[in-house]
Design a protein around this motif. Structure first.
Motif, mmCIF file in Angstrom:
data_model
loop_
_atom_site.group_PDB
_atom_site.id
_atom_site.type_symbol
_atom_site.label_atom_id
_atom_site.label_comp_id
_atom_site.label_asym_id
_atom_site.label_seq_id
_atom_site.Cartn_x
_atom_site.Cartn_y
_atom_site.Cartn_z
ATOM 1 N N GLU A 1 71.400 24.430 -41.741
ATOM 2 C CA GLU A 1 71.580 25.855 -42.014
ATOM 3 C C GLU A 1 70.233 26.569 -42.078
ATOM 4 O OE1 GLU A 1 73.837 28.869 -45.153
ATOM 5 O OE2 GLU A 1 73.565 26.756 -45.690
ATOM 6 N N THR A 2 69.272 25.956 -42.759
ATOM 7 C CA THR A 2 67.937 26.546 -42.852
ATOM 8 C C THR A 2 67.327 26.733 -41.472
ATOM 9 O OG1 THR A 2 67.568 25.527 -45.017
ATOM 10 C CG2 THR A 2 65.616 26.248 -43.804
ATOM 11 N N ASN A 3 67.450 25.702 -40.629
ATOM 12 C CA ASN A 3 66.901 25.778 -39.280
ATOM 13 C C ASN A 3 67.561 26.888 -38.466
ATOM 14 O OD1 ASN A 3 67.516 24.472 -36.220
ATOM 15 N ND2 ASN A 3 65.383 24.612 -36.843
ATOM 16 N N THR A 4 68.879 26.994 -38.562
ATOM 17 C CA THR A 4 69.603 28.028 -37.818
ATOM 18 C C THR A 4 69.148 29.418 -38.222
ATOM 19 O OG1 THR A 4 71.557 26.627 -37.540
ATOM 20 C CG2 THR A 4 71.883 29.005 -37.345
ATOM 21 N N LEU A 5 69.038 29.658 -39.527
ATOM 22 C CA LEU A 5 68.607 30.967 -40.010
ATOM 23 C C LEU A 5 67.172 31.261 -39.579
ATOM 24 C CD1 LEU A 5 70.163 30.902 -43.603
ATOM 25 C CD2 LEU A 5 71.065 31.991 -41.533
ATOM 26 N N ASP A 6 66.316 30.227 -39.573
ATOM 27 C CA ASP A 6 64.930 30.403 -39.126
ATOM 28 C C ASP A 6 64.879 30.759 -37.640
ATOM 29 O OD1 ASP A 6 63.866 29.931 -41.613
ATOM 30 O OD2 ASP A 6 63.313 27.844 -41.212
ATOM 31 N N VAL A 7 65.701 30.087 -36.834
ATOM 32 C CA VAL A 7 65.721 30.350 -35.389
ATOM 33 C C VAL A 7 66.192 31.774 -35.113
ATOM 34 C CG1 VAL A 7 66.882 29.781 -33.218
ATOM 35 C CG2 VAL A 7 66.010 27.946 -34.682
ATOM 36 N N ILE A 8 67.267 32.186 -35.791
ATOM 37 C CA ILE A 8 67.785 33.546 -35.609
ATOM 38 C C ILE A 8 66.734 34.579 -36.004
ATOM 39 C CG2 ILE A 8 69.478 35.220 -36.458
ATOM 40 C CD1 ILE A 8 71.471 32.896 -36.660
ATOM 41 N N LYS A 9 66.078 34.337 -37.133
ATOM 42 C CA LYS A 9 65.033 35.254 -37.607
ATOM 43 C C LYS A 9 63.888 35.343 -36.609
ATOM 44 C CE LYS A 9 61.895 35.955 -41.536
ATOM 45 N NZ LYS A 9 61.445 35.409 -42.863
ATOM 46 N N GLU A 10 63.479 34.180 -36.060
ATOM 47 C CA GLU A 10 62.362 34.171 -35.117
ATOM 48 C C GLU A 10 62.727 34.836 -33.798
ATOM 49 O OE1 GLU A 10 58.448 33.565 -34.067
ATOM 50 O OE2 GLU A 10 59.396 33.230 -36.024
ATOM 51 N N LEU A 11 63.959 34.626 -33.339
ATOM 52 C CA LEU A 11 64.403 35.290 -32.109
ATOM 53 C C LEU A 11 64.335 36.811 -32.254
ATOM 54 C CD1 LEU A 11 67.503 33.094 -31.132
ATOM 55 C CD2 LEU A 11 65.428 33.383 -29.774
ATOM 56 N N LYS A 12 64.806 37.301 -33.382
ATOM 57 C CA LYS A 12 64.777 38.753 -33.633
ATOM 58 C C LYS A 12 63.341 39.257 -33.742
ATOM 59 C CE LYS A 12 69.271 39.042 -35.953
ATOM 60 N NZ LYS A 12 69.994 39.313 -37.232
#
Length: 278
Positions: free
Chosen positions: A25-36
């Motif tokens: 979950e942490t990784n997914t949220l980090d990836v989404i944040k970085e993409l944005k």
């Protein structure tokens, strides 16, 4: 790029009654944040209304990081809807080895079901990303015919997040003292993560039993099981449950003890190393 990012962590959290699913979950949220952050448009169907660019069919990537039936249905739906221009990228964080004895008992029939299910889900991808060479090998073993490339890519860690502050150790020690009566100068042996069967709760308690002068503290959401019930009978074993700032735990402990039987990457080991926790 325009990305539809499918994640249904709320399903797992309701199912096992925890506040977080941990590394995936942490990784997914980090990836989404970085993409944005990098200027890409990201839509997560689980918690946002459909944006205009999706309605117009302007989709480049359909990404997913969860492995439940709803995720599969959503991936299939959008894959069909945007088949002319969108690629499906699934984060294969989960393996059969990872699931054994956690969501369901470690029995051949359940493991066979998990194997078949992951094969079907991951088979819908054009590209599968997985955290390590080990998890890549595990995923290769469930496929009879390879229909997609598997690329190992580390989950990544925000190193700058783990900068030490003097207050971290003090606050963690204060928390343990006020809530569990642990002396502030006690020796603390730490483990971090969801208390799944694969994390070796039984091994953790067995070691604690042999070192009664040390406190063994497990920080992370509690997944109740017989191993935990047995472990908490020991006076020097503590399961804190979810802890709001994991940095306080790393900098407040004296030693990190990982007892996992299997890890697809083992983020807490790396985080502990960053915090210079032996």
């Amino acid at each position: 790029m325009n990305v539809i990012f499918i994640e249904n962590f709320q399903i797992y959290k309701r199912f096992v009654n925890v506040k977080t699913i941990g590394g995936i979950e942490t990784n997914t949220l980090d990836v989404i944040k970085e993409l944005k952050k990098r200027g890409h448009k990201v839509w997560t169907p689980s918690n946002q209304e459909e944006p205009e660019w999706v309605e117009n069919g302007d989709v480049d990537i359909i990404a997913a990081s969860t492995f439940d039936p709803l995720t599969y249905l959503q991936v299939s739906k959008y894959k069909k809807q945007f088949r002319e221009n969108a690629a499906v990228v699934i984060h294969g964080h989960t393996t059969v080895e990872d699931l054994k004895g956690n969501f369901l008992p470690d029995m051949p029939i359940f493991n066979l079901i998990f194997k078949y299910w992951l094969k079907v889900l991951y088979g819908s991808a054009h590209l599968l990303i997985t955290p390590s060479n080990y998890s890549k090998k595990c995923l290769e073993q469930i496929q009879t015919t390879m229909t997609y490339p598997i690329v190992p890519v580390s989950n990544g860690i925000r190193v700058e997040y783990f900068v030490e502050k003097e207050s971290y150790r003090r606050e963690f020690r204060k928390f343990l003292n006020q809530n569990y009566g642990v002396p502030k100068n006690a020796r603390i042996i730490l483990n971090v993560g969801l208390s799944w069967k694969k994390k070796g709760v039984d091994t953790f308690s067995e070691i604690a039993k042999n070192f009664p002068d040390y406190y063994f503290v497990w920080v992370g959401p509690i997944n109740k099981n017989p191993d935990i019930e047995e472990a908490i009978k020991l006076k020097n074993v503590i399961f804190t449950g979810f802890y709001p700032d994991i940095r306080e735990a790393y900098f407040g402990a004296d030693l990190f003890l990982n007892t996992s039987y299997v890890e697809n990457q083992g983020i807490p080991l790396i985080e502990a190393a960053i915090c210079k926790l032996p």
